[in-house]
Each structure stands twice: as C-alpha cells, then as structure tokens.
Design a protein around this motif. Structure first.
Motif, PDB file in Angstrom:
ATOM      1  N   SER A 456       0.826  -1.228   0.000  1.00  6.56           N
ATOM      2  CA  SER A 456       0.000   0.000   0.000  1.00  6.56           C
ATOM      3  C   SER A 456       0.852   1.267   0.000  1.00  6.56           C
ATOM      4  O   SER A 456       0.538   2.248  -0.697  1.00  6.56           O
ATOM      5  CB  SER A 456      -0.955  -0.004   1.198  1.00  6.56           C
ATOM      6  N   GLN A 457       1.932   1.292   0.793  1.00  7.94           N
ATOM      7  CA  GLN A 457       2.776   2.485   0.848  1.00  7.94           C
ATOM      8  C   GLN A 457       3.414   2.761  -0.503  1.00  7.94           C
ATOM      9  O   GLN A 457       3.443   3.898  -0.982  1.00  7.94           O
ATOM     10  CB  GLN A 457       3.847   2.330   1.928  1.00  7.94           C
ATOM     11  N   LYS A 458       3.927   1.707  -1.145  1.00  7.17           N
ATOM     12  CA  LYS A 458       4.556   1.845  -2.453  1.00  7.17           C
ATOM     13  C   LYS A 458       3.542   2.310  -3.491  1.00  7.17           C
ATOM     14  O   LYS A 458       3.850   3.151  -4.353  1.00  7.17           O
ATOM     15  CB  LYS A 458       5.174   0.498  -2.860  1.00  7.17           C
ATOM     16  N   ILE A 459       2.328   1.794  -3.376  1.00  7.79           N
ATOM     17  CA  ILE A 459       1.269   2.190  -4.318  1.00  7.79           C
ATOM     18  C   ILE A 459       0.875   3.639  -4.102  1.00  7.79           C
ATOM     19  O   ILE A 459       0.679   4.419  -5.039  1.00  7.79           O
ATOM     20  CB  ILE A 459       0.060   1.251  -4.163  1.00  7.79           C
ATOM     21  N   SER A 460       0.783   4.046  -2.829  1.00 12.25           N
ATOM     22  CA  SER A 460       0.356   5.409  -2.486  1.00 12.25           C
ATOM     23  C   SER A 460       1.385   6.439  -2.925  1.00 12.25           C
ATOM     24  O   SER A 460       1.038   7.546  -3.374  1.00 12.25           O
ATOM     25  CB  SER A 460       0.108   5.528  -0.982  1.00 12.25           C
ATOM     26  N   LEU A 461       2.683   6.111  -2.759  1.00  8.68           N
ATOM     27  CA  LEU A 461       3.728   7.058  -3.123  1.00  8.68           C
ATOM     28  C   LEU A 461       3.643   7.452  -4.596  1.00  8.68           C
ATOM     29  O   LEU A 461       3.963   8.582  -4.973  1.00  8.68           O
ATOM     30  CB  LEU A 461       5.111   6.476  -2.815  1.00  8.68           C
ATOM     31  N   LYS A 462       3.233   6.481  -5.471  1.00  8.64           N
ATOM     32  CA  LYS A 462       3.159   6.781  -6.908  1.00  8.64           C
ATOM     33  C   LYS A 462       1.733   7.063  -7.370  1.00  8.64           C
ATOM     34  O   LYS A 462       1.488   7.285  -8.564  1.00  8.64           O
ATOM     35  CB  LYS A 462       3.725   5.600  -7.711  1.00  8.64           C
ATOM     36  N   ASP A 463       0.833   7.063  -6.379  1.00  5.43           N
ATOM     37  CA  ASP A 463      -0.576   7.365  -6.671  1.00  5.43           C
ATOM     38  C   ASP A 463      -1.100   6.462  -7.795  1.00  5.43           C
ATOM     39  O   ASP A 463      -1.716   6.897  -8.771  1.00  5.43           O
ATOM     40  CB  ASP A 463      -0.736   8.839  -7.052  1.00  5.43           C
ATOM     41  N   ILE A 464      -0.792   5.175  -7.663  1.00  6.87           N
ATOM     42  CA  ILE A 464      -1.226   4.161  -8.646  1.00  6.87           C
ATOM     43  C   ILE A 464      -2.660   3.757  -8.336  1.00  6.87           C
ATOM     44  O   ILE A 464      -3.015   3.472  -7.177  1.00  6.87           O
ATOM     45  CB  ILE A 464      -0.306   2.932  -8.619  1.00  6.87           C
ATOM     46  N   HIS A 465      -3.490   3.671  -9.366  1.00  6.62           N
ATOM     47  CA  HIS A 465      -4.875   3.254  -9.199  1.00  6.62           C
ATOM     48  C   HIS A 465      -4.960   1.748  -9.467  1.00  6.62           C
ATOM     49  O   HIS A 465      -4.704   1.286 -10.586  1.00  6.62           O
ATOM     50  CB  HIS A 465      -5.783   4.021 -10.166  1.00  6.62           C
ATOM     51  N   VAL A 466      -5.300   1.003  -8.425  1.00  4.48           N
ATOM     52  CA  VAL A 466      -5.368  -0.465  -8.519  1.00  4.48           C
ATOM     53  C   VAL A 466      -6.820  -0.892  -8.548  1.00  4.48           C
ATOM     54  O   VAL A 466      -7.613  -0.498  -7.668  1.00  4.48           O
ATOM     55  CB  VAL A 466      -4.630  -1.145  -7.345  1.00  4.48           C
ATOM     56  N   THR A 467      -7.174  -1.703  -9.517  1.00  5.83           N
ATOM     57  CA  THR A 467      -8.543  -2.241  -9.604  1.00  5.83           C
ATOM     58  C   THR A 467      -8.486  -3.761  -9.520  1.00  5.83           C
ATOM     59  O   THR A 467      -7.555  -4.402 -10.010  1.00  5.83           O
ATOM     60  CB  THR A 467      -9.209  -1.841 -10.931  1.00  5.83           C
ATOM     61  N   ALA A 496       6.249  -0.795  -9.881  1.00  7.24           N
ATOM     62  CA  ALA A 496       7.570  -0.199 -10.051  1.00  7.24           C
ATOM     63  C   ALA A 496       7.778   0.354 -11.446  1.00  7.24           C
ATOM     64  O   ALA A 496       8.438   1.390 -11.620  1.00  7.24           O
ATOM     65  CB  ALA A 496       8.638  -1.236  -9.727  1.00  7.24           C
ATOM     66  N   TYR A 497       7.228  -0.353 -12.463  1.00  5.65           N
ATOM     67  CA  TYR A 497       7.491   0.066 -13.830  1.00  5.65           C
ATOM     68  C   TYR A 497       6.320   0.822 -14.456  1.00  5.65           C
ATOM     69  O   TYR A 497       6.252   0.979 -15.670  1.00  5.65           O
ATOM     70  CB  TYR A 497       7.833  -1.163 -14.689  1.00  5.65           C
ATOM     71  N   THR A 498       5.394   1.288 -13.605  1.00 11.51           N
ATOM     72  CA  THR A 498       4.284   2.112 -14.085  1.00 11.51           C
ATOM     73  C   THR A 498       4.484   3.545 -13.605  1.00 11.51           C
ATOM     74  O   THR A 498       4.776   3.770 -12.416  1.00 11.51           O
ATOM     75  CB  THR A 498       2.940   1.568 -13.555  1.00 11.51           C
ATOM     76  N   PRO A 499       4.368   4.512 -14.491  1.00  5.90           N
ATOM     77  CA  PRO A 499       4.542   5.922 -14.084  1.00  5.90           C
ATOM     78  C   PRO A 499       3.508   6.333 -13.029  1.00  5.90           C
ATOM     79  O   PRO A 499       2.507   5.651 -12.806  1.00  5.90           O
ATOM     80  CB  PRO A 499       4.338   6.691 -15.391  1.00  5.90           C
ATOM     81  N   GLU A 500       3.784   7.470 -12.360  1.00  5.27           N
ATOM     82  CA  GLU A 500       2.866   7.979 -11.343  1.00  5.27           C
ATOM     83  C   GLU A 500       1.482   8.193 -11.945  1.00  5.27           C
ATOM     84  O   GLU A 500       1.339   8.569 -13.114  1.00  5.27           O
ATOM     85  CB  GLU A 500       3.391   9.299 -10.764  1.00  5.27           C
ATOM     86  N   VAL A 549      14.466   1.846  -9.378  1.00  4.59           N
ATOM     87  CA  VAL A 549      13.205   1.451  -8.745  1.00  4.59           C
ATOM     88  C   VAL A 549      13.438   0.371  -7.707  1.00  4.59           C
ATOM     89  O   VAL A 549      12.494  -0.149  -7.122  1.00  4.59           O
ATOM     90  CB  VAL A 549      12.189   0.971  -9.792  1.00  4.59           C
ATOM     91  N   GLY A 550      14.686  -0.012  -7.519  1.00  8.21           N
ATOM     92  CA  GLY A 550      15.008  -0.960  -6.453  1.00  8.21           C
ATOM     93  C   GLY A 550      14.871  -2.406  -6.814  1.00  8.21           C
ATOM     94  O   GLY A 550      14.875  -3.268  -5.939  1.00  8.21           O
ATOM     95  N   GLY A 551      14.787  -2.743  -8.085  1.00 12.44           N
ATOM     96  CA  GLY A 551      14.658  -4.146  -8.472  1.00 12.44           C
ATOM     97  C   GLY A 551      15.956  -4.910  -8.335  1.00 12.44           C
ATOM     98  O   GLY A 551      17.039  -4.351  -8.505  1.00 12.44           O
TER      99      GLY A 551
END
Length: 600
Positions: A456-467, A496-500, A549-551
């Motif tokens: 969740s934190q990683k998703i929130s930092l990039k404001d990724i919309h998850v469905t 990681a590989y999706t833009p904000e 991206v830390g991979g």
C-alpha cells in the motif's frame, strides 16, 4: 529311417539266405553221400545175394543157359541192370541192352578190381551204351570148387540212387524258406520297432531346432531307446526353461534399453544398423528402426557422429567425444562408441551411446552467468557503501547535511543489498526444495488483499490506481506463501514500472480446473525481442531504471519457478509505452509434485 530299416532287412535276409544255402548244400552233400553209400551197400548186398542164389553152374559160362535164364528171371524182379561177363570181358547177357552190341568190359574198373583179387568191385561212370551215369558193383562167379568162370555186375542209375534224397531236400528247402519268411517278418517288425522310435526322436529333435519345445517322446520301444527318448524329453524341458529365461532377460533388456535416458544404437561388424532405442530416434529426429540393415553412412545425417563411429571401426577402441548436431534442432551430445568383443577378443559389433547434455551445458552457462551477475550486482551497493562510509570517515560526517544525505544513500544501498541477498537465498531455497510444501485451501481474493496491504505504501507514493476484478470465493489448494510471493512480485513489478498516477489491474477467474490470475499495468512495456529473456536471473530491460526502482532482477525468476513447480504456467504480453500483462494459470486442486518436498 526307411533306408536303415530296408538295409537292416536286406542285411539280415542276406545273412539268412547265405547260411541257409550253405546249410542246404552241406546237408544235401551229406545226405547224398550217405544215400549213395547206403545204395552202394544195398547194391552190393543185392549182388552178393544174387550171386549166392546162382546154382548148377556149368564150367563153361558161355554155354550155361541156366545161368542166363536165372539172371533173366531176376531182372524181372529187380530194377537194377544185370550184366553177365565172361573171363575174357565179353558180355554174355545184359538186362538193358543187346549183349552183342556191347564192347569188351575186361578193362572196366570194377572188373579190374575183381581180377586184382577183390571180392567186390565198385565204380561209377557214364555208360556209353545208355548215356546215363551209373553206379556199378561186380562180383566173381565161381563154381562149386571155387573156380571163377565169369563176372556178374549190377548197376543202378545215379539219379535213382540220389532220388531218395529229393523229398527230404524239398521238405528241408520248404522249411528253410518258411523260416526265412518268418525271420524276415520278425526282422521287419524288430527293425520297425527300433527305427520308428528313432524316427520319432529325429522328428522331435528337428522340431526342437525350430524352438518348439512342446513336443515329447512317448515310450513304447526297447528300454535303451526309451531312455534316449526320455533324455530328449529332459532336453526339451531344459531348453524350454532356458528359452523362457532368455526371453525374459531379453524382454527386460529391451525394456531397459527402451527406457534409458540415453540413445542406444547397435551397429554390426558390416556397419549395418541392428537395433535402435526410442531415445536415439528422438535425439536424431528420425526413425532409424525403418533403416535396420542399412549402413550407418546412409542412415545418419551428422558428419561428426559418422566420423566418430568410423574411427571406432578403424582403431577398434572406445571413442568418446562431445559433438554438436543441428538437426532437427541444435543440441550438444556426448557420444560413446564401444566395441563389443567376444571371448577371442574379436570385435562382434559396436554400441553407439548418445547423451543429450544440452541442458547441462545451458545450466553450466546459467550458473556461470549467475555468479558473474551476482558479482556485478553486489559490486554497486558494496562500492557505494564503502565509498560513502570512507567519505564520512574522512571528515564529511561533521557536515550534518552531508552526513544525513550520505546515511540515507547508505541505508538505501544496504536495503537494496539486503533485498538482493534475500532474493538470492529465496531462489536458492526454492531450487534446493528447502521451502515448505504444506498446502492449504485458500481464498485467492484474501491473498490479493493481503498483498495490496503490504504494498500500500509503495502504491500510495506513486498514486497508482489499482482495480480488482474477481469472481467471489475462488478457492485454490496451494502453499499460501507460494501464491503470495507470486502476486507480490508481479504487483510490485507492475507498480515499479508504471509511471505515477498509472493503473494496475488484478483479475481473478477460472478456466476449467485452473485458476487464471492476470496482472496488467500501464507501464513502460517490454520490447518484443526481450520478452523471452525477462525470466532470466538478473536480466533487466532497462538496467539503469531497474536499479532506480530498487529491483534485484530475480523477482520474475522466482515467480516462474513457483508457477512451474505448482504445475502451472505463465504468459506475458507487452507493448512499448502501453503496458504489460502477466497471466498465471494454476491448478485449483493440489498437484502432488511439491507435497512434502522438504521431507525428501
């Protein structure tokens, strides 16, 4: 056997005939001789009796009509020829011929014997007057004062004298002929009783030579032949047992050769192919069984393989070489050509062994690349840690802003190093089957939500919309950690590989008896020429950005291993700057492959 039977009958019949002829000849000679002696004695006795009955003899025999009259009377009673001869040898009377027509008899042997002083003279010869073989017996005629006045002679036909033996000889010949016939019949029966069983034994032996061991000899002849037949029966039983054992061993050998993981081909001394196992056909990409009896020159397409076999033929020694073939696909083969020798150390044939070491060489390369990649990947964070720590020790730590900045970099590099080591250890444990294989029935949606909470934190930092698009309560039997690691790695890569402000979608469904899990993103995408390499260890499409991206470059390798070892499969579709979609299929019911692997 009919020839032997015929020979036996002819041989024994010839022996019987020979001995019968000899026996008849000897018996007939003895009987004839004895008959003649008896007839001669009877003739002499009759002569002496006739002589003693002569009386009233005149001193002159020529004028003794009484004597002639008595002899004529006697000739009517007896069958013998009576001849009266005077002292000069002239014939005075003959019962079978005219006296005047007869020659002088003084020199006849029987008369000469009497003249010589014998009481009776005997002889046999062919008569000139009657042309018959006659036996003669002569005696002197004497007066009362014992004066010899002439000679009286009796003669008998020789055929009449030996005729008494004809009936006896006829009976004897008939008896011997009947005996021979009976003996021939017995010999024939005896020969058949010997040759027929031998013929049966011969036929049984011929049948045994065609590997039919069900025939048996049935006793019914002489003991010795029955014993021979019993030996043939024992031989058939032993051969049957040995053939069954040979067939069983041959079957085991064929099954063993056919189930070997290496290719096996038997090449005869004349260089023709004799036997090929299925693996050899598979490795060479052709049906060599259809080319049995043909030369390996005509049947094989690999020039290197042909050269190795030919070298084994020329040197008569074991040949071993690693070759590369290109048909039907490129492979690396380890080839052994072994000559098979007999007890006399003569080469009978050659065995060609083909072992596919393509995967071994690939794994060796992977291992080498892995070590090189690990060294390369570890060098960057270690260099950073060392460089920034040395800079701090050299005095930069007294500058608070620099200190904080360097410590953050050191912390990030240490975290990246820790993640890389953890991934390496995780992959190593997976490959060594050291992970837990306990499986439970779990709800896939629950695992997806757990993963989203972790990220969740990683998703929130990039404001990724998850469905999330999912069927309710999709249940799968799997190791929970395995499923969680698969979803974490795929979702983490997507984020990681999706833009904000990009999008990531998770779709959970079923297809038949399989779970279908699809994770898509709107990220940077993967070039088509690199799609088949993204599951390799430490492989990155964009190495610079991957580090940023830390991979670690091991996430997808771990995912692939987990999917395949749970009897599943993974596919990927991607377009540059359009995003990437990973689809995972896993069986809903638990495969047996990983159960309790940690106990093996």
């Amino acid at each position: 056997m009919k020839k032997i039977q015929t020979r036996m009958i002819l041989f024994f019949t010839l022996i019987l005939l020979t001995f019968s002829i000899i026996f008849i000849y000897m018996i007939s000679s003895v009987i004839e001789e004895q008959s003649i002696e008896q007839q001669e004695e009877a003739l002499i006795t009759q002569l002496l009796t006739l002589e003693s009955q002569l009386d009233n003899l005149d001193p002159s025999i020529e004028e003794s009509d009484t004597l002639i009259s008595q002899l004529a009377s006697a000739a009517q009673v007896i069958d013998e020829r009576i001849t009266l001869i005077d002292l000069t040898g002239d014939v005075l009377y003959d019962s079978h011929a005219q006296a005047e027509n007869l020659e002088n008899h003084l020199e006849r042997p029987e008369i000469e014997q009497i003249v010589g002083g014998a009481e009776v003279g005997t002889y046999h010869r062919r008569s000139v007057s009657t042309d018959e073989t006659l036996y003669y017996s002569a005696a002197p005629i004497e007066t009362a004062d014992e004066t010899v006045i002439g000679y009286i002679r009796l003669s008998r036909n020789a055929e009449e004298m030996v005729g008494v033996t004809d009936d006896l000889m006829t009976a004897l010949i008939l008896f011997l002929t009947l005996s021979i016939l009976i003996a021939v019949l017995f010999i024939r029966y005896w020969a058949r009783k010997i040759t027929q069983p031998i013929e049966n034994i011969k036929n049984i032996a011929n049948i045994l030579s065609f590997q039919d061991y069900s025939v048996r000899y049935h006793p019914g002849s002489y003991k010795e032949i029955d014993e021979l037949g019993s030996s043939i029966n024992d031989l058939a039983v032993n051969l049957n047992g040995q053939m069954s054992e040979i067939q069983e061993k041959e079957h085991k050998l064929i099954e063993l050769v056919n189930h070997l993981v290496i290719g096996v081909m038997l090449v005869e001394k004349d260089k023709s192919i004799n036997m090929v196992n299925p693996v050899m056909n598979e490795l060479l990409g052709e049906d060599l069984n259809s080319k049995r009896g043909k030369s390996f020159y005509e049947s094989l397409h690999s020039s290197e393989l042909i050269a190795i076999i030919e070298k084994a033929y020329s040197t008569q020694r074991v040949q071993n070489k690693e070759i590369q073939i290109y048909y039907p696909e490129e492979k690396i083969m380890d080839v052994h050509v072994v000559p098979i020798l007999n007890t006399s150390l003569e080469t009978l044939n050659f065995i060609v062994l083909l072992y596919d070491i393509t995967e071994i060489r690939r794994l060796e390369k992977v291992r080498t690349d892995f070590v090189a990649n690990v060294s390369h990947e570890l060098r960057t964070p270690i260099t950073a840690l060392k460089g920034f720590s040395e800079t701090l020790l050299d005095g930069a730590m007294h500058d608070e802003e620099v200190l904080v900045e360097f410590l953050e970099i050191i912390n990030n590099e240490a975290g990246r190093l820790d993640a890389m080591v953890n991934d390496i250890l995780q992959l190593s444990k997976l490959e060594q089957r050291q992970v837990s294989g306990v499986k439970d029935k779990i709800i896939v949606n629950d695992t997806v939500h757990d993963v989203l909470r972790i990220l969740s934190q990683k998703i929130s930092l990039k404001d990724i919309h998850v469905t999330i698009k999912s069927k309710k309560d999709v249940e799968i039997e799997i190791n929970p950690d395995h499923l969680k690691q698969i979803i974490i790695n795929l979702v983490s890569n997507a984020v990681a590989y999706t833009p904000e402000k990009g999008k990531v979608s998770i779709e959970v469904g079923t297809s038949g008896n399989e779970l279908k899990l699809t994770i898509s993103d709107t990220g940077i995408g993967i070039p088509d020429d690199q799609l088949n390499r993204i599951f390799e260890r430490f492989y990155r499409v964009d190495k610079g950005r991957s580090r940023n991206v830390g991979g670690t470059g091991l996430g997808l390798s771990i995912v692939k291993w987990l999917v395949e070892n749970n009897e599943g499969r993974i596919e990927v579709e991607s377009e540059i700057d359009q995003g990437t979609s990973f689809t995972v299929w896993l069986p809903l019911s638990a495969p047996d492959k990983i159960v309790n692997e940690n106990n093996t």
